[in-house]
Write a protein that holds these residues in place. Sequence first.
Motif, PDB file in Angstrom:
ATOM      1  N   PRO A  24       0.902  -1.304  -0.003  1.00  0.00           N
ATOM      2  CA  PRO A  24       0.014  -0.185  -0.172  1.00  0.00           C
ATOM      3  C   PRO A  24       0.779   1.251  -0.064  1.00  0.00           C
ATOM      4  O   PRO A  24       2.031   1.370   0.811  1.00  0.00           O
ATOM      5  CB  PRO A  24      -0.825  -0.149   1.305  1.00  0.00           C
ATOM      6  CG  PRO A  24      -0.091  -1.040   2.450  1.00  0.00           C
ATOM      7  CD  PRO A  24       0.746  -2.041   1.211  1.00  0.00           C
ATOM      8  N   VAL A  25       0.454   2.359  -0.599  1.00  0.00           N
ATOM      9  CA  VAL A  25       1.118   3.515  -0.626  1.00  0.00           C
ATOM     10  C   VAL A  25       0.198   4.487  -0.027  1.00  0.00           C
ATOM     11  O   VAL A  25      -0.964   4.668  -0.069  1.00  0.00           O
ATOM     12  CB  VAL A  25       1.222   4.188  -2.318  1.00  0.00           C
ATOM     13  CG1 VAL A  25       1.678   5.487  -2.064  1.00  0.00           C
ATOM     14  CG2 VAL A  25       1.993   3.333  -2.806  1.00  0.00           C
ATOM     15  N   GLY A  26       0.990   5.334   0.961  1.00  0.00           N
ATOM     16  CA  GLY A  26       0.078   6.132   1.821  1.00  0.00           C
ATOM     17  C   GLY A  26      -0.463   5.375   3.149  1.00  0.00           C
ATOM     18  O   GLY A  26      -0.332   4.372   3.390  1.00  0.00           O
ATOM     19  N   PRO A  27      -1.154   6.175   3.872  1.00  0.00           N
ATOM     20  CA  PRO A  27      -1.755   5.550   5.004  1.00  0.00           C
ATOM     21  C   PRO A  27      -2.593   4.543   4.762  1.00  0.00           C
ATOM     22  O   PRO A  27      -3.600   4.405   3.929  1.00  0.00           O
ATOM     23  CB  PRO A  27      -2.672   6.779   5.543  1.00  0.00           C
ATOM     24  CG  PRO A  27      -2.128   7.941   4.944  1.00  0.00           C
ATOM     25  CD  PRO A  27      -1.565   7.472   3.619  1.00  0.00           C
ATOM     26  N   ALA A  28      -2.769   3.569   5.517  1.00  0.00           N
ATOM     27  CA  ALA A  28      -3.273   2.052   5.369  1.00  0.00           C
ATOM     28  C   ALA A  28      -3.408   1.723   6.790  1.00  0.00           C
ATOM     29  O   ALA A  28      -2.726   1.549   7.660  1.00  0.00           O
ATOM     30  CB  ALA A  28      -2.667   1.137   4.493  1.00  0.00           C
ATOM     31  N   PHE A  29      -4.505   0.771   6.992  1.00  0.00           N
ATOM     32  CA  PHE A  29      -4.816  -0.008   8.031  1.00  0.00           C
ATOM     33  C   PHE A  29      -4.502  -1.486   7.686  1.00  0.00           C
ATOM     34  O   PHE A  29      -4.673  -1.888   6.557  1.00  0.00           O
ATOM     35  CB  PHE A  29      -6.393  -0.077   8.281  1.00  0.00           C
ATOM     36  CG  PHE A  29      -7.052   1.307   8.798  1.00  0.00           C
ATOM     37  CD1 PHE A  29      -7.161   1.734   9.943  1.00  0.00           C
ATOM     38  CD2 PHE A  29      -7.522   2.323   7.558  1.00  0.00           C
ATOM     39  CE1 PHE A  29      -7.719   2.877  10.314  1.00  0.00           C
ATOM     40  CE2 PHE A  29      -8.127   3.381   8.044  1.00  0.00           C
ATOM     41  CZ  PHE A  29      -8.177   3.698   9.195  1.00  0.00           C
ATOM     42  N   HIS A  30      -3.897  -1.916   8.651  1.00  0.00           N
ATOM     43  CA  HIS A  30      -3.334  -3.243   8.708  1.00  0.00           C
ATOM     44  C   HIS A  30      -3.912  -4.207   9.728  1.00  0.00           C
ATOM     45  O   HIS A  30      -4.031  -3.763  11.085  1.00  0.00           O
ATOM     46  CB  HIS A  30      -1.925  -3.279   8.706  1.00  0.00           C
ATOM     47  CG  HIS A  30      -1.108  -2.551   7.822  1.00  0.00           C
ATOM     48  ND1 HIS A  30      -0.585  -3.212   6.557  1.00  0.00           N
ATOM     49  CD2 HIS A  30      -0.908  -1.127   8.001  1.00  0.00           C
ATOM     50  CE1 HIS A  30      -0.015  -1.821   6.083  1.00  0.00           C
ATOM     51  NE2 HIS A  30      -0.299  -0.826   6.563  1.00  0.00           N
TER      52      HIS A  30
END
Length: 584
Positions: free
Chosen positions: A495-501
Amino acid sequence: MPRLEIADDGFRLDDRPFRILSGALHYFRVHPDQWADRLHKARLLGLNTVETYVPWNLHAPRPGEFRMDAGLDLPRFLDLAAAEGLHVLLRPGPYICAEWEGGGLPSWLLADDDLVLRSRDPRFLRAVDGYLGALLPPLHRHLASHGGPVIAVQLENEYGAHGDDTAYLAELAALLRRHGVDVPLFTCDQPADLARGGLDGVLATANFGSRVSSGLAALRAHQPKGPLMCAEFWIGWFDRWGGIHTRRDADEAASELDRLLAAGASVNIYMFHGGTNFGFTNGANDKGTYRPTVTSYDYDSLLDEAGDPTAKYAAFREVIARHAPVPDEPVPPAAPKAAHGAVELPYTASLLGQADALGTPEKADRPLTMEELGQSFGFVLYETELTAPGPAVLHAERVHDRAQVFVDGQPVGVLERENHEHALAFTVPRPGAALTVLVENQGRVNYGAALHDRKGLLGRVTVDGQPPAAWHSRALPLDRLDPLAFRPTGPEAPPVGPAFHRGTFTVAGPADTYLHLDGWTKGLAWINGFPLGRYWSRGPQTSLYVPAPVLREGENELTVLELHASTGRHVHLRDTPALGATEE
């Protein structure tokens, strides 16, 4: 319980001389299933009283709304204190400081840009009246006058450091009385501010952590008669991001307590147990430079963040035993901690890609603040269109507090309030490219002149000197993550940029543990929907406390919002915390 009296020669309880031996314990910083344990350990220390603030902003998240449930069930906390045989000092504010978001003042007060906080501004007093009118009636049975544990109530909080309007304090005192408070009132101020923060007919107390003799002398000079009390005896301190983990020598702090008690004074130890700024609740300071407070409120207290007795607890218990009875009962050992090892987070949801599921945009000719959007915590996502390709400069008059900037979804830089940053250069790839700015509220200022702390992009915002024609402002409080759609993270397309994992882990039985985020940069974490708080590789804190009641036997769900990038897909649950290096 008997009522407290304020006599010329000291406190009296049930017409007998009484010394207040209190410790600060904020119910809103401790999981409610752990309240009884912390209160029990307060009594075993030799305390006869506990003190707590009341956070207006949590109890009243929106105008006309008032909560007193779950972790905000103050009546239950007071019942547990009474069951443990402890009195209570209640500090309802309206302003509490406490290194807490906005000093406890609700963000919706800031919707009026010119409202004057902590003043006789009629709008502020009307709001305080509504707050006390909702808070206090359910607590009447908990007042000592009705047989409850609350023996005294604080008026405002260190007001002398803020102003000197005695009429304002008189208005607040009248509101407390009107809403049923019939136990003694008291004020607290640092020694130099006693004259500015006091009110005739109300007991003055002083706050300090050292120089006991001079602090008590200043209090006695200001108040020739009545009890001597240190209402905040500072035994540690809080941490800020980018700083060190503050520690205070246990024997040195205990020696100061001994001097205080030998002088015959009463005391409230700040903090007996600090706890945690769960979620987005930490505050910040701004004395020319904005400095947000970390998630842990360990405070180098007598009980650590997990509620375990420290060396300082043992040293203070020994001192208290020289001056007052201490229960002849064993102090419980440290609670067991669990190490569950590595937890894989194989599923991902892009924050920018799923913004529509998290909030609805509002269109305006300028960026709207959080307060204009009716939002207290979290993020605001701003979007506009860039018309001309080529080099460009974004200028924001005020960034409150940290802005991540994207062009067509690609990160191009960060603007930080803490670093006094206002401008960012980038290249626009095409006509009509999307400019996206994700702004994080890192904590509203809780002390000083910058208390009126709105969040988002404030003031004039331009691209190449011109304001864009339109902005879409989207509130992202992140109070619910249910709408997110997660997918497996492909190794070929991180993912590029803010992401929830997201991932899961299994426990045989709940026990306290610590989430370590080695190789992760900045963000927040949740377990089973419970917000653990913020993490940041900047430190000093690099782990998050996980209370045992948050976990459940069997499968548990862990979600991490990473705002930048991580070196892997794993986090770790270990049996020890990492609060950072200390200054020698």
